[in-house]
Design a protein around this motif. Structure first.
Motif, short mmCIF file in Angstrom:
data_model
loop_
_atom_site.label_atom_id
_atom_site.label_comp_id
_atom_site.label_asym_id
_atom_site.label_seq_id
_atom_site.Cartn_x
_atom_site.Cartn_y
_atom_site.Cartn_z
N LEU A 1 -26.43 12.08 76.73
CA LEU A 1 -25.89 13.02 77.71
C LEU A 1 -24.36 12.99 77.71
O LEU A 1 -23.71 14.02 77.86
N LYS A 2 -23.78 11.82 77.51
CA LYS A 2 -22.32 11.71 77.46
C LYS A 2 -21.75 12.59 76.34
O LYS A 2 -20.75 13.29 76.53
N VAL A 3 -22.39 12.53 75.17
CA VAL A 3 -21.91 13.30 74.03
C VAL A 3 -22.14 14.79 74.26
O VAL A 3 -21.27 15.63 73.98
N ILE A 4 -23.30 15.14 74.77
CA ILE A 4 -23.61 16.54 75.05
C ILE A 4 -22.63 17.12 76.05
O ILE A 4 -22.10 18.23 75.88
N ALA A 5 -22.34 16.38 77.12
CA ALA A 5 -21.42 16.88 78.15
C ALA A 5 -19.99 16.98 77.63
O ALA A 5 -19.24 17.86 78.05
N THR A 6 -19.62 16.10 76.71
CA THR A 6 -18.29 16.23 76.08
C THR A 6 -18.22 17.53 75.30
O THR A 6 -17.19 18.22 75.32
N ALA A 7 -19.31 17.89 74.63
CA ALA A 7 -19.34 19.15 73.89
C ALA A 7 -19.23 20.35 74.83
O ALA A 7 -18.43 21.27 74.59
N THR A 8 -20.01 20.36 75.90
CA THR A 8 -19.97 21.50 76.81
C THR A 8 -18.63 21.57 77.55
O THR A 8 -18.12 22.65 77.81
N ALA A 9 -18.04 20.42 77.86
CA ALA A 9 -16.75 20.40 78.55
C ALA A 9 -15.61 20.83 77.65
O ALA A 9 -14.54 21.23 78.13
N SER A 10 -15.83 20.76 76.34
CA SER A 10 -14.78 21.10 75.37
C SER A 10 -15.09 22.39 74.61
O SER A 10 -14.38 22.74 73.67
N SER A 11 -16.17 23.07 75.02
CA SER A 11 -16.59 24.32 74.37
C SER A 11 -16.80 24.15 72.87
O SER A 11 -16.37 24.98 72.05
N LEU A 12 -17.47 23.07 72.50
CA LEU A 12 -17.77 22.80 71.09
C LEU A 12 -19.27 22.98 70.84
O LEU A 12 -20.09 22.59 71.66
N PRO A 13 -19.64 23.59 69.70
CA PRO A 13 -21.05 23.84 69.41
C PRO A 13 -21.76 22.56 68.95
O PRO A 13 -21.36 21.93 67.97
N LEU A 14 -22.80 22.18 69.66
CA LEU A 14 -23.53 20.96 69.34
C LEU A 14 -25.03 21.24 69.30
O LEU A 14 -25.58 21.86 70.21
N THR A 15 -25.67 20.80 68.23
CA THR A 15 -27.13 20.83 68.16
C THR A 15 -27.63 19.39 68.06
O THR A 15 -26.87 18.47 67.75
N ARG A 16 -28.92 19.19 68.36
CA ARG A 16 -29.51 17.86 68.32
C ARG A 16 -30.63 17.83 67.30
O ARG A 16 -31.36 18.80 67.15
N LEU A 17 -30.72 16.70 66.62
CA LEU A 17 -31.75 16.53 65.60
C LEU A 17 -32.49 15.23 65.88
O LEU A 17 -31.90 14.15 65.90
N LEU B 1 -17.17 6.47 71.05
CA LEU B 1 -16.47 6.88 69.83
C LEU B 1 -16.77 8.34 69.51
O LEU B 1 -15.88 9.09 69.10
N MET B 2 -18.01 8.74 69.69
CA MET B 2 -18.39 10.12 69.43
C MET B 2 -17.69 11.06 70.41
O MET B 2 -17.22 12.14 70.04
N MET B 3 -17.61 10.65 71.67
CA MET B 3 -16.95 11.46 72.69
C MET B 3 -15.46 11.63 72.37
O MET B 3 -14.93 12.74 72.43
N ARG B 4 -14.81 10.53 72.02
CA ARG B 4 -13.39 10.60 71.68
C ARG B 4 -13.15 11.53 70.50
O ARG B 4 -12.20 12.32 70.48
N THR B 5 -14.03 11.43 69.49
CA THR B 5 -13.88 12.26 68.29
C THR B 5 -14.00 13.74 68.64
O THR B 5 -13.18 14.56 68.22
N MET B 6 -15.03 14.09 69.39
CA MET B 6 -15.23 15.49 69.75
C MET B 6 -14.05 16.02 70.58
O MET B 6 -13.55 17.11 70.35
N ALA B 7 -13.63 15.22 71.54
CA ALA B 7 -12.52 15.66 72.40
C ALA B 7 -11.24 15.86 71.61
O ALA B 7 -10.44 16.76 71.92
N SER B 8 -11.04 15.06 70.57
CA SER B 8 -9.83 15.20 69.75
C SER B 8 -9.84 16.50 68.96
O SER B 8 -8.79 16.98 68.52
#
Length: 217
Positions: free
Chosen positions: A18-34, A76-83
């Protein structure tokens, strides 16, 4: 750029995902899950550093859709996406803010996430672990006396991480926003009513794509 979060079924349902997903939605980045069957498949499809969760970054502009992978912790994933979305400043607006965000992420992991995981595994009966979690929340409570968010004037990845942890603590009865920590309760209410958080919860609750076999080496 597009992003793929690969994990086992349990891990994709976790507050770490959820942390990673919310970072994507908060940053308007396209994320899919596998979803894959085992932790070994996560590593085979991504990086040997992955455990049960990994983030893949797909460069669709390259001729062969080059992929890079981030294993390790969800932070680490959250930091990367936010960057990759600097206009949103989710890692912090200034160099000092970024340092504070990193400090809070370290604190949340060691003082909240770790005790929370122990309580999820062994229950709410260990007074030492419970005291550790409550002591950490007391520090947050004091910090939020004059703060809307943990760092600066807007949401950062530190807020996303803390809110996901609080949600898990609340859903398992380890923490109740209605009876504990006035400032933390106000903060939590502010965070869960953010539009990006509602969107993240919907994605988190939905069924991810799945594969049965690991990718060929």
């Amino acid at each position: 750029m597009s992003y793929v979060l690969t994990g086992t079924a349990d891990e994709l349902r976790s507050h770490r995902a959820l942390k990673v997903i919310a970072t994507a939605t908060a940053s308007s980045l396209p994320l899919t899950r596998l979803q894959v069957s085992t932790t070994e498949q996560v590593a085979l499809r991504t990086t040997c550093l992955a455990k049960s969760l990994a983030l893949s970054i797909v460069d669709s502009n390259s001729t062969n859709s080059k992929q890079q992978h981030v294993g390790g912790t969800s932070h680490l994933m959250m930091r990367t996406m936010a960057s990759h979305a600097p206009l949103w400043n989710r890692n912090g607006a200034t160099d000092v803010d970024k340092a504070h965000v990193d400090a809070w992420l370290d604190f949340i992991w060691s003082s909240i996430d770790v005790p929370l995981e122990m309580m999820l595994l062994f229950g709410n009966d260990d007074d030492i672990i419970k005291k550790e979690l409550m002591s950490a929340l007391a520090i947050v409570e004091s910090h939020l006396t004059y703060q809307t968010f943990l760092v600066g004037g807007d949401v950062t990845v530190a807020d996303i991480s803390l809110t996901a942890a609080l949600g898990t603590a609340s859903s398992h009865g380890f923490w109740k926003s209605s009876s504990h920590s006035t400032n933390v309760a106000r903060y939590y209410d502010t965070m869960i009513h953010q539009d990006f958080w509602s969107e993240a919860l919907k994605i988190h609750a939905s069924t991810p794509a799945s594969v049965l076999l690991p990718a060929q080496a």
